[in-house]
Motif scaffolding. Structure first.
Motif, PDB file in Angstrom:
ATOM      1  N   SER A 166       0.837  -1.201   0.000  1.00 17.27           N
ATOM      2  CA  SER A 166       0.000   0.000   0.000  1.00 17.27           C
ATOM      3  C   SER A 166       0.875   1.255   0.000  1.00 17.27           C
ATOM      4  O   SER A 166       1.043   1.899  -1.030  1.00 17.27           O
ATOM      5  N   GLU A 167       1.441   1.599   1.164  1.00 15.62           N
ATOM      6  CA  GLU A 167       2.274   2.804   1.241  1.00 15.62           C
ATOM      7  C   GLU A 167       3.456   2.743   0.276  1.00 15.62           C
ATOM      8  O   GLU A 167       3.911   3.789  -0.216  1.00 15.62           O
ATOM      9  N   GLU A 168       3.929   1.529  -0.012  1.00 15.33           N
ATOM     10  CA  GLU A 168       5.077   1.391  -0.904  1.00 15.33           C
ATOM     11  C   GLU A 168       4.772   1.888  -2.316  1.00 15.33           C
ATOM     12  O   GLU A 168       5.685   2.218  -3.074  1.00 15.33           O
ATOM     13  N   THR A 169       3.471   1.955  -2.679  1.00 13.20           N
ATOM     14  CA  THR A 169       3.108   2.358  -4.034  1.00 13.20           C
ATOM     15  C   THR A 169       3.287   3.859  -4.267  1.00 13.20           C
ATOM     16  O   THR A 169       3.329   4.306  -5.416  1.00 13.20           O
ATOM     17  N   LEU A 170       3.393   4.644  -3.204  1.00  8.12           N
ATOM     18  CA  LEU A 170       3.468   6.100  -3.360  1.00  8.12           C
ATOM     19  C   LEU A 170       4.706   6.528  -4.140  1.00  8.12           C
ATOM     20  O   LEU A 170       4.720   7.591  -4.759  1.00  8.12           O
ATOM     21  N   TYR A 173       4.328   7.030  -8.396  1.00 12.26           N
ATOM     22  CA  TYR A 173       3.561   8.043  -9.130  1.00 12.26           C
ATOM     23  C   TYR A 173       4.457   8.922  -9.987  1.00 12.26           C
ATOM     24  O   TYR A 173       4.096   9.283 -11.112  1.00 12.26           O
ATOM     25  N   LEU A 195      -3.549   2.573  -7.606  1.00  5.92           N
ATOM     26  CA  LEU A 195      -4.466   2.417  -6.474  1.00  5.92           C
ATOM     27  C   LEU A 195      -5.329   1.167  -6.596  1.00  5.92           C
ATOM     28  O   LEU A 195      -5.452   0.388  -5.639  1.00  5.92           O
ATOM     29  N   ASN A 456     -11.086   0.539   1.756  1.00  2.44           N
ATOM     30  CA  ASN A 456      -9.766   1.146   1.610  1.00  2.44           C
ATOM     31  C   ASN A 456      -9.486   1.660   0.200  1.00  2.44           C
ATOM     32  O   ASN A 456      -8.524   2.396  -0.011  1.00  2.44           O
ATOM     33  N   SER A 462      -7.623   7.359   4.388  1.00  2.00           N
ATOM     34  CA  SER A 462      -6.472   6.558   3.988  1.00  2.00           C
ATOM     35  C   SER A 462      -5.367   7.445   3.423  1.00  2.00           C
ATOM     36  O   SER A 462      -5.572   8.181   2.448  1.00  2.00           O
ATOM     37  N   VAL A 464      -2.865   6.362   1.861  1.00  2.00           N
ATOM     38  CA  VAL A 464      -2.499   5.816   0.553  1.00  2.00           C
ATOM     39  C   VAL A 464      -3.389   6.403  -0.542  1.00  2.00           C
ATOM     40  O   VAL A 464      -2.903   6.820  -1.599  1.00  2.00           O
ATOM     41  N   GLY A 468      -1.818   9.350  -2.716  1.00  2.00           N
ATOM     42  CA  GLY A 468      -1.649   8.977  -4.117  1.00  2.00           C
ATOM     43  C   GLY A 468      -2.372   9.930  -5.050  1.00  2.00           C
ATOM     44  O   GLY A 468      -1.834  10.343  -6.085  1.00  2.00           O
TER      45      GLY A 468
END
Length: 505
Positions: A166-170, A173, A195, A456, A462, A464, A468
């Motif tokens: 989750s947070e790792e996807t930020l 972008y 997302l 979520n 959230s 995330v 995002g």
């Protein structure tokens, strides 16, 4: 004649009202702890007779005396977080405390597992292998937009279903937004790819330790129980989500005026021309990461029981690992990843400590949630709550029960933003209800994680989602318009999956 200046108005001392901010999971759980403690003062104590497996026997509820004085009750509130970590359950009295003898009831095993996962993820990111691996995939398919969206969403969903990505996807972008723009898409496509890709994996978690793992532990079942239904849900829901994003992407590329962001241009993104290099070390790290998760899946699946039924004896090669072994696996794998990734001794140990520190918040939420269940257990009100629901559940068909479990968890998922906190708080009550309904507890686990995963995807609380969207410069209300139809589809399908799973269990 001199001019007479009019008196100036005194500066306003009224401060603008601060916007409402939804409390964190810690605050919610602290409030729930107080409310449960107060409820234990007025609710009658009672208990069910139990079967050989420790499950409650329907129709055997009876009143008992908790034998707790006022001082005892205050001490229970005081020790709730401690008991939530390493409280021990006395097999004779059923009482849970730090000085009892018996089986560990606290969440120490899950707590260590979460920290180990945090160390493993942080170590993998620290080597640059995971980020560069995804960047390399993006560049390789940069001239085939549809294929790129499919590949990236599959990769993000795998991260979500296995380790709750989750947070790792930020961090992606900055790479994907300009890339999608250069391919003729808009920023919404980039946001949706990330997302929805990771979010749908979390929704259909198969072995995600933060939802499936915590919920299974709270339900007192193996994390591998129900994995067949969850894998089927993952395949179907991920496919539908990818088709949904592709449909919008093709529409925007064909006619940019159809973009939901057509009236909100942005010139702050420029396509990156830097070529990402995936070194031999990076490739070796990715192989170790894949093998670690493969071993985890193999070790937790109850192969003999899946093939021969619940009463079948385990095969000789069947590992039957649980949280202690899994925590050790990820700690060892973290060190191996660090060495292969070329980290020096100080870099490796720093990553170990930082990884544990980044995830200790999740671990503490699990501990607080388990502390609430200890309060209920020691006051003997858990079975009282179950008894109030027994007649309703007993007369409910398994299909209706499964659907109801999913729908009940939707508002709970909003009230408790943490999937781990949601699972730790709700499962001790919901799992025994499955026994009354004659349904597998694994169905309740699947219902809970699916409901929380849907919330979520859109929760304004959230980090995330909101972070995002801010990085992609997508207004929240436009994102809701984009994902709204998909949410309705997911709710209907998840309800159907859980209901059918309950009927077949």
């Amino acid at each position: 004649m001199p001019k007479i200046s009019s008196p100036t108005a005194p500066p306003s001392t009224v401060k603008p009202r601060a916007p409402f901010s939804f409390p964190s999971a810690f605050t919610v759980l602290a409030g729930v702890t107080i409310l449960v403690w107060l409820a234990a003062l007025v609710l009658p104590s009672g208990a069910y007779d139990t079967n050989a497996d420790g499950g409650p026997i329907p129709g055997t509820y009876h009143a008992i005396d908790s034998h707790l004085s006022w001082g005892d009750r205050l001490m229970q509130l005081f020790l709730a977080p401690i008991n939530g970590l390493y409280g021990v359950k006395n097999p004779t009295t059923g009482f849970i405390g730090p000085y009892e003898s018996g089986e560990l009831y606290g969440a120490a095993g899950v707590f260590m597992f979460v920290l180990a996962i945090g160390v493993f993820i942080t170590m993998g990111m620290r080597t640059g292998a995971i980020e560069n691996g995804i960047a390399r995939v993006a560049q390789r398919f940069s001239h085939r937009g549809a294929v790129l969206i499919v590949v990236l969403m599959v990769l993000f969903s795998i991260g979500g279903t296995t380790e709750g990505m989750s947070e790792e996807t930020l961090g992606f972008y900055a790479l994907l937004v300009p890339l999608m723009l250069s391919l003729g898409y808009d920023r919404m496509v980039a946001a949706g790819t990330i997302l929805i890709g990771a979010g749908i994996g979390v929704l259909a978690s198969t072995i995600n330790p933060f939802s499936t793992g915590v919920a299974s532990a709270a339900a007192d079942i193996s994390i591998g129980n129900g994995i067949g239904l969850r894998v089927l849900m993952y395949v179907v829901l991920t496919t539908i989500s990818i088709l949904f994003v592709l449909r919008y992407a093709r529409r925007v590329k064909k006619d940019p005026s159809k973009s939901l962001l057509a009236d909100i241009p942005s010139s702050s993104f420029t396509a990156s021309t830097t070529s990402t290099v995936l070194t031999k070390r990076h490739k070796a790290v990715l192989v170790v990461v894949a093998l670690t998760f493969a071993l985890m899946i193999f070790s937790i699946v109850p192969w003999a029981q899946v093939i021969g039924g619940n009463d079948a004896a385990s095969y000789g090669w069947q590992l039957d690992w649980y949280f202690p072994e899994l925590a050790a696996l990820f700690i060892v794998a973290s060190i191996v990843v660090g060495f292969i990734g070329g980290l020096k001794e100080k870099e490796l140990t720093t990553a170990l400590v930082r990884g544990a520190g980044d995830f200790i918040g999740v671990g503490l939420i699990i501990v607080l949630a388990r502390g609430v269940t200890v309060l209920m257990n020691n006051a003997f009100i858990t079975d009282t709550v179950l008894n109030s629901m027994e007649n309703l559940v007993a007369t409910t068909g398994s299909v209706v029960f499964g659907a109801a479990m999913f729908l009940i968890n939707l508002p709970l998922g909003f009230l408790i933003p943490s999937s781990s906190g949601h699972a730790g708080l709700a499962m001790p009550i919901l799992a025994p209800l499955a026994d009354f309904a004659g349904v597998s507890r694994a169905v309740v686990v699947t219902a809970l994680q699916s409901a929380h995963g849907i919330i979520n995807l859109v929760a304004p609380t959230s980090a995330v989602v909101m972070g995002g969207l801010a990085l992609a410069q997508v207004p929240y209300q436009r994102y809701l318009r984009f994902i709204g139809p998909l949410l309705l589809i997911l709710i209907v399908l998840c309800t159907a999956f859980v209901a059918i799973g309950a009927a077949l269990s």
